[in-house]
Structures are given as structure tokens and as C-alpha cells.
Design an enzyme around this catalytic site. Structure first.
Site, PDB file in Angstrom:
ATOM      1  N   PHE A 126       0.889  -1.120   0.002  1.00 32.44           N
ATOM      2  CA  PHE A 126      -0.117  -0.061  -0.056  1.00 32.44           C
ATOM      3  C   PHE A 126       1.066   1.294  -0.013  1.00 32.44           C
ATOM      4  O   PHE A 126       1.656   1.311   0.946  1.00 32.44           O
ATOM      5  CB  PHE A 126      -0.772   0.059   1.061  1.00 32.44           C
ATOM      6  CG  PHE A 126      -1.772   1.128   1.106  1.00 32.44           C
ATOM      7  CD1 PHE A 126      -3.029   1.118   0.506  1.00 32.44           C
ATOM      8  CD2 PHE A 126      -1.434   2.621   1.921  1.00 32.44           C
ATOM      9  CE1 PHE A 126      -3.896   2.381   0.333  1.00 32.44           C
ATOM     10  CE2 PHE A 126      -2.330   3.714   1.780  1.00 32.44           C
ATOM     11  CZ  PHE A 126      -3.723   3.350   1.066  1.00 32.44           C
ATOM     12  N   ASP A 183       9.207   2.565   1.895  1.00 36.82           N
ATOM     13  CA  ASP A 183       8.031   3.178   2.227  1.00 36.82           C
ATOM     14  C   ASP A 183       7.975   3.074   3.845  1.00 36.82           C
ATOM     15  O   ASP A 183       7.339   1.991   4.303  1.00 36.82           O
ATOM     16  CB  ASP A 183       6.823   2.932   1.528  1.00 36.82           C
ATOM     17  CG  ASP A 183       5.378   3.639   2.084  1.00 36.82           C
ATOM     18  OD1 ASP A 183       5.515   4.376   3.005  1.00 36.82           O
ATOM     19  OD2 ASP A 183       4.439   3.409   1.262  1.00 36.82           O
ATOM     20  N   LYS A 212       2.785   9.293   8.630  1.00 40.14           N
ATOM     21  CA  LYS A 212       1.730   9.153   9.638  1.00 40.14           C
ATOM     22  C   LYS A 212       2.205   9.612  11.235  1.00 40.14           C
ATOM     23  O   LYS A 212       1.576  10.596  11.806  1.00 40.14           O
ATOM     24  CB  LYS A 212       1.466   7.525   9.983  1.00 40.14           C
ATOM     25  CG  LYS A 212       0.615   7.161   8.595  1.00 40.14           C
ATOM     26  CD  LYS A 212      -0.030   5.711   8.698  1.00 40.14           C
ATOM     27  CE  LYS A 212      -1.197   5.662   7.900  1.00 40.14           C
ATOM     28  NZ  LYS A 212      -0.515   4.900   6.547  1.00 40.14           N
TER      29      LYS A 212
HETATM   30  C1  LIG Z   1      -0.977   5.219   5.089  1.00 39.36           C
HETATM   31  C2  LIG Z   1       0.111   4.675   3.989  1.00 39.36           C
HETATM   32  C3  LIG Z   1       0.287   5.380   3.004  1.00 39.36           C
HETATM   33  C4  LIG Z   1      -0.456   6.654   2.680  1.00 39.36           C
HETATM   34  O1  LIG Z   1      -0.514   7.853   3.644  1.00 39.36           O
HETATM   35  P1  LIG Z   1      -1.615   8.908   3.499  1.00 39.36           P
HETATM   36  O2  LIG Z   1      -1.141   9.993   4.529  1.00 39.36           O
HETATM   37  O3  LIG Z   1      -3.001   8.260   3.966  1.00 39.36           O
HETATM   38  O4  LIG Z   1      -1.479   9.349   1.965  1.00 39.36           O
HETATM   39  C5  LIG Z   1       1.296   5.320   2.202  1.00 39.36           C
HETATM   40  N1  LIG Z   1       2.113   4.203   2.725  1.00 39.36           N
HETATM   41  C6  LIG Z   1       1.965   3.302   3.765  1.00 39.36           C
HETATM   42  C7  LIG Z   1       2.922   2.372   3.823  1.00 39.36           C
HETATM   43  C8  LIG Z   1       0.918   3.698   4.441  1.00 39.36           C
HETATM   44  O5  LIG Z   1       0.667   2.985   5.424  1.00 39.36           O
END
Ligand SMILES: *Cc1c(COP(=O)(O)O)cnc(C)c1O
Length: 389
Positions: free
Chosen positions: A125, A210, A239
Site C-alpha cells: 500500500f 516506504d 503518519k
Molecule cells: C498510510 C500509508 C500511505 C498513505 O498515506 P496517506 O497519508 O494516507 O496518504 C502510504 N504508504 C503506507 C505504507 C501507508 O501505510
């Protein structure tokens, strides 16, 4: 009628206040927050250091744009660079998706013409913008939004041969989570990450990690990649960086970061004083209280307690990013019942519950939460419509 677009399921509770690991709803009812707003409020709710930094900054300077200098962004960039391992530069933005957009654009600019493909893993994701949606290795999420931007390729997770087969001269970067968060809390193996690093070195491809969900202490280290003893070229975060104030960041090795020139990338709010003042307070608190270490210890306690529940088949994850796998595919129902019982967590797959409490969670709160979950699991009967609520 709600005036919100129907992108989220109906919301079963309205929270009005939080304190540490606790949340309170409109009727004053107390809940234990073992989700942290999706791994965001790592210092817990209403943390005084963050509240102070925000109110102080709000009374001092909120915004002037990136055409001019402001102080907190330099401080936060320096701290992030030190925590990641040094030798890099940071671009600030407002979310995880934007941090990954920056990484994708940087990889394209660095790679040059003909070398623009980003390889990511199935089950990953990376966000919901069109490009990060395509990077997200969940084809069922793509269908309604075709055509998506070109230049993305997906490979099996934790499978080095699959990655090697996907590496042709058009590849600029490999983008991976150390633990797939939204995909079900699936950790990478250390051999895989080390193999990916080797492959990226051989092919002169960027390794972009990421860390939007895993970063900033959540896994028991400052960053998830630090479990695997590799050095990435690009790291994205968001986050937990603002403990609830929207902020994202993309770090890159200086030689890579310098592929960007003035005008190549920008965002109005990115790195603005309010968000970076919050981030400075978050990082200072995490360092002073050694929260990554606390996350490792608390994660061990939580994981052991979960494993002892008869309805839990196993626990996966790292630190305080954990999934409890149930013996039946009833995670959604269990999460809903936990909420009714005063425990906030979520169903990350049909048969797995995600637990991601604040890194400041106490042992007593861990024991209380597992007690609630244990009771819900043991009392669970088949749902009869109208039997509760
Ligand atoms: C939550 C998340 C995103 C997206 O972040 P947003 O602030 O919702 O755009 C991207 N990569 C990972 C691994 C995530 O958990």
C-alpha cells in the site's frame, strides 16, 4: 443525510476527546485506543509537548510559503537525516501519498529518459493518488480508476527471484514497505531486503523504502529498514511524524536528492511552520523517552499476551505494529464487538486484527486491552441481526 462523500463505511462512534491511550465518546464513555488513528498518534492523544509546540507556533508564525525560510523545517530535516543514518536531504509534504509521489518523481528525474519504472510488491500500500494507487500492488483497487499513470510494475512479496526477473533497464526504483501495513502486517524477511539492496546496487536502481506506517519507532527501531541492516536511497514517512498534524517527508541520499532542481517539485503547505513545529516536538519526545526501545518491549509483551489467547492462531509484525491472526475469518465482527466493549483496533484482513497502540502504552493498558479482546473472542457467538446495538 451526511454531507460527507461516502468513501468510508458508516462511522459507529463519534470521539470527542483523547488522553494518552484513552479516547472518550460523546457520552463520556472511555475506550482504549489500540489503533492510534492508523499508526499516527504514537505519543498518545493530547500530548503536552505537541500541544505546547502547536500553540506556541500558532502564536508566532503559521505560514509564509517555501519562497522564504522558516526555522522548524531545517531542524526537523536535520533530525530526520541523523536518525536515518546521515548524508541525505528532505522534502516536506502533507501526507504519505505525497511523500511517495515525491519519491516517484525523484526516481524519474534521477533515472532520466527511458529509466522511469517503479517496481513494488503485491499486497503493498503506497497511497490513493493516481500514481501511488498504481504503485499499490492491489489490482482490485485499480480497476475503477483506469487509466492510471504508466511506469509501475508489481512482483511477488518477499520473492527475490521475482524481483530480479522484473529488473530491466527501464527500472529506476524499487519501492517497498519493511512491513506491509495495510496489506495485512506482513514483515519482509531480512534476507529479502538484503537481497533487494544487492540487486539494486548491481543494476544501479534506487531502493526506496516506504516507512509511512513503519517509521518513527513503530517497529521497535527508528525505521523498519534498520531491522535488516540495509541502507536505502530514499525513505518516505508521514503518519506518526506530526502525531496527528498532517505532515509527510521524503528523504533521499544527497546525490539522489540533488537530481531535483528548483522548480521540479513543490507544495504550498509542505514543511510549513505549524506542521514542522509539531514534528520537532514529536521527534524530541521520542528521542528523550527512547520510544523505539519502549515499542520493542511493549510489542513483545503485547505479542506474547495475544499468542496466549486460544482464538489467536498466531501473531505477526514488528514492535507495536502487530496482527493477531484468528482461527476463523471473523476479524471484522470481532473488531466491531471490541469497539462496543471499549477497545479500538481494526480488521486488517478477514482473519487478522491489527494492533498499533501508542508507543507510550503502559503494561497495564496492554493487559487490559488483551483482557477485553480475550473476553470478546470467548463470548463471540454467530451474529444474529438486531441482537445487539
Ligand atoms: C498510510 C500509508 C500511505 C498513505 O498515506 P496517506 O497519508 O494516507 O496518504 C502510504 N504508504 C503506507 C505504507 C501507508 O501505510
Amino acid at each position: 443525510m451526511s454531507h460527507l462523500m461516502p468513501t468510508y463505511p458508516p462511522q459507529p462512534v463519534t470521539f470527542v476527546r483523547g488522553q494518552g491511550t484513552e479516547l472518550f465518546d460523546e457520552s463520556g464513555r472511555r475506550y482504549l485506543d489500540f489503533l492510534s488513528g492508523l499508526a499516527v498518534t504514537s505519543l498518545g492523544h493530547a500530548h503536552p509537548a505537541v500541544a505546547e509546540a502547536l500553540s506556541e507556533q500558532a502564536r508566532t508564525l503559521l505560514h509564509v510559503s517555501n519562497l522564504y525560510g522558516t526555522r522548524p523545517q531545517h531542524e526537523v530535516a536535520g533530525t530526520l537525516d541523523r536518525l536515518i543514518g546521515g548524508g541525505g536531504k528532505v522534502f516536506f509534504c502533507n501526507s504519505g501519498a505525497e511523500a511517495n509521489e515525491c519519491a516517484i518523481k525523484l526516481a524519474r528525474k534521477w533515472g532520466g529518459r527511458g529509466r522511469h519504472v517503479v517496481v513494488s510488491a503485491y499486497g503493498s500500500f503506497h497511497g490513493r493518488t493516481l500514481a501511488t494507487l498504481h504503485a499499490t500492488g492491489q489490482p482490485q483497487k485499480h480497476e475503477a480508476f483506469q487509466p492510471l499513470p504508466e511506469g509501475f510494475r508489481h512482483v511477488a512479496w518477499n520473492d527475490l527471484d521475482a524481483l530480479e526477473a522484473a529488473m530491466d533497464p527501464s527500472v529506476a526504483a524499487v519501492l517497498l514497505e519493511p512491513v506491509q501495513g495495510e496489506g495485512g502486517v506482513n514483515p519482509a524477511s531480512a534476507e529479502y531486503f538484503r537481497g533487494v539492496r544487492r540487486l539494486c546496487d548491481e543494476r544501479q536502481v534506487l531502493l526506496a523504502v516506504d516507512e509511512v506506517q513503519t517509521g518513527l519507532g513503530r517497529t521497535g527501531r527508528w525505521f523498519g529498514f534498520q531491522h535488516f541492516d540495509v541502507r536505502p536511497d530514499v525513505v518516505t514517512m508521514a503518519k506518526a511524524l506530526g502525531n496527528g498534524v498532517p505532515i509527510g517527508a521524503c528523504w533521499a541520499r544527497a546525490e539522489v536528492a540533488d537530481a531535483f532542481r528548483p522548480g521540479d517539485h513543490a507544495t504550498t503547505f509542505g514543511g510549513q511552520p505549524l506542521a514542522t513545529a509539531a514534528a520537532a516536538a514529536v521527534l524530541a519526545t521520542m528521542e528523550a523517552e527512547r520510544l523505539p526501545e519502549r515499542a520493542a518491549a511493549a510489542g513483545e509483551r503485547l505479542s506474547k499476551a495475544l499468542e496466549a489467547l486460544p482464538e489467536v492462531a498466531g501473531v505477526r509484525g514488528l514492535g507495536l505494529l502487530l496482527a493477531a491472526c484468528l482461527t476463523e475469518p471473523v476479524a471484522k465482527d470481532v473488531a466491531a464487538r471490541c469497539l462496543q466493549a471499549g477497545l479500538v483496533l481494526n480488521a486488517v484482513t478477514d482473519d487478522a486484527l491489527r494492533l498499533a497502540p501508542p508507543l507510550t502504552v503502559s503494561d497495564a493498558e496492554i493487559d487490559e486491552a488483551v483482557g477485553v479482546l480475550g473476553r470478546v473472542l470467548s463470548e463471540r457467538r454467530p451474529v444474529t441481526p438486531g441482537a445487539h446495538g
